[in-house]
Design an enzyme around this catalytic site. Structure first.
Site, mmCIF file in Angstrom:
data_model
loop_
_atom_site.group_PDB
_atom_site.id
_atom_site.type_symbol
_atom_site.label_atom_id
_atom_site.label_comp_id
_atom_site.label_asym_id
_atom_site.label_seq_id
_atom_site.Cartn_x
_atom_site.Cartn_y
_atom_site.Cartn_z
ATOM 1 C CB THR A 131 -0.921 -0.028 1.374
ATOM 2 O OG1 THR A 131 -1.586 -1.279 1.184
ATOM 3 C CG2 THR A 131 -1.653 1.284 1.705
ATOM 4 N NE ARG A 187 -10.227 -5.819 3.507
ATOM 5 C CZ ARG A 187 -9.251 -5.326 3.486
ATOM 6 N NH1 ARG A 187 -8.768 -4.411 2.529
ATOM 7 N NH2 ARG A 187 -8.310 -5.262 4.424
ATOM 8 N N GLY A 217 -11.272 -2.262 3.045
ATOM 9 C CA GLY A 217 -10.149 -2.125 4.174
ATOM 10 C C GLY A 217 -10.442 -0.543 4.880
ATOM 11 C CG ASP A 218 -6.828 0.851 6.703
ATOM 12 O OD1 ASP A 218 -6.683 -0.157 5.757
ATOM 13 O OD2 ASP A 218 -5.964 1.421 7.047
ATOM 14 C CB THR A 266 0.473 0.743 5.304
ATOM 15 O OG1 THR A 266 0.804 -0.552 4.896
ATOM 16 C CG2 THR A 266 1.585 1.249 6.233
HETATM 17 N N1 ASP Z 1 -4.456 -1.286 4.870
HETATM 18 C C1 ASP Z 1 -4.648 -1.922 3.629
HETATM 19 C C2 ASP Z 1 -5.964 -2.611 3.539
HETATM 20 O O1 ASP Z 1 -6.265 -3.199 4.658
HETATM 21 C C3 ASP Z 1 -3.538 -3.031 3.114
HETATM 22 C C4 ASP Z 1 -2.275 -2.575 3.713
HETATM 23 O O2 ASP Z 1 -1.867 -1.408 3.789
HETATM 24 O O3 ASP Z 1 -1.433 -3.393 3.623
HETATM 25 O O4 ASP Z 1 -6.520 -2.705 2.797
#
Ligand code: ASP
Length: 311
Positions: free
Chosen positions: A180, A208, A210-211, A230
């Site tokens: 990311t 899905r 994510g954050d 991340t």
């Molecule tokens: N935060 C990202 C997510 O959950 C993934 C990552 O940063 O590795 O989609």
């Protein structure tokens, strides 16, 4: 005073890819440093850094995004301006080259903050983003190798993931997890901005989020501080990690301490793999990660860009 920091995702980078990850981060900082030195806005600099990182296939964002359980690249991206609290995001968007630029359009040209899925794709087309397949040969090979072992019709439930840990957290393009990217900038007017963009987690279920596309999750910015996160988004979003960092800075903590406190909380609550970068309004940098690596690069004031694979 101008400053900028970028990250290329917390996780484990394979030794052969460390130099390329640092070089990618350094190049993004060097480019956006010119924007800020030339009087450009923090948001513009953060977006430009993210575009460069999205276009670099070594990172899990834009071109080179990891593939989901159905073999698609569904991407999340967001950005926020600290002085106005303007926010824009896309979630689970497919077949665009630069999700961060679509998120910018959501912020600038709609009455909404977040568009997801097919609606986000349709919006992207309406405002001029063409069809683009961000899946690289490496990501398709990685997907086919992992998917080959899954019985047809198997649904990826938690029970399945527990029984098949080999289907989580393995990426092929140099990073064993993640990739990311995010950028946080301070401009000459004292404005802060943050931007984050990702392909999410490998073999995630279709749809899905994510954050990354959530305000206070992957991205947050105020007048006092701005941060990008991340790591496993399912955990970061539960404590609104970047919002918490900005609140701690507004309450008088340094950016470094705010990030350290927040990561410590995530660690004690969830033992989750996460990392964060941030800047305060005086150009003070904060960086932290709970994983072995998190490539990042930064400059502050007159300093030249510095890149590191870990703190
Ligand atoms: N935060 C990202 C997510 O959950 C993934 C990552 O940063 O590795 O989609």
């Amino acid at each position: 005073m101008v400053a900028l920091i970028v990250h290329g995702g917390c996780g484990i980078w394979l030794p052969y890819a460390e130099a390329a990850a640092m070089a990618g981060c350094q190049a993004a900082v060097a480019q956006s440093r010119e924007i800020l030195m030339g009087g450009g806005a923090a948001l513009e600099a953060a977006i430009a850094a993210c575009v460069m990182l999205e276009d670099n296939p070594i990172f899990n964002a834009g071109t080179g995004s990891v593939l989901n359980y159905d073999g698609q690249a569904q991407m999340d991206a967001s950005l926020m301006a600290g002085h106005s609290l303007s926010f824009g995001a896309v979630g689970a968007i497919e077949r665009v080259k630069n999700p961060i630029l679509v998120a910018q359009k959501v912020m600038e040209e709609t009455d909404h903050n977040i568009l997801v899925g097919q609606g986000a794709v349709e919006f992207a087309r309406q405002v001029g983003f063409g069809d683009y397949d961000p899946r690289t040969t490496e990501r398709l090979a990685e997907y086919q190798m992992l998917r080959a072992n899954v019985p047809a019709g198997e649904i990826k439930t938690r029970r399945f993931s527990t029984a098949h840990p080999e289907h989580a957290h393995i990426c092929g393009t140099g990073s064993v997890t993640t990739g990311t990217v995010g950028a946080v900038a301070l401009d000459g007017d004292g404005h802060l901005a943050s931007a984050t963009t990702t392909g999410g987690v490998l073999l995630k279920l279709s749809g899905r989020l994510g954050d990354t596309p959530l305000p206070g999750g992957g991205t947050y910015a105020t007048r006092y501080g701005a941060a990008s996160s991340t790591g496993t988004g399912e955990y970061v979003m539960k404590i609104l990690g970047t919002r918490q960092v900005c609140d701690l800075v507004a309450a008088g903590n340094s950016m470094q301490s705010a990030i350290a406190q927040t990561l410590s909380q995530i660690h004690s609550l969830f033992a989750a793999e996460t990392g964060m970068i941030g800047l305060d309004r005086n150009g003070n940098i904060g960086v932290g990660h709970l994983t072995p690596d998190m490539p990042h690069a930064f400059f502050s004031g007159e300093s030249a860009p510095i890149a590191r694979i870990r703190i």
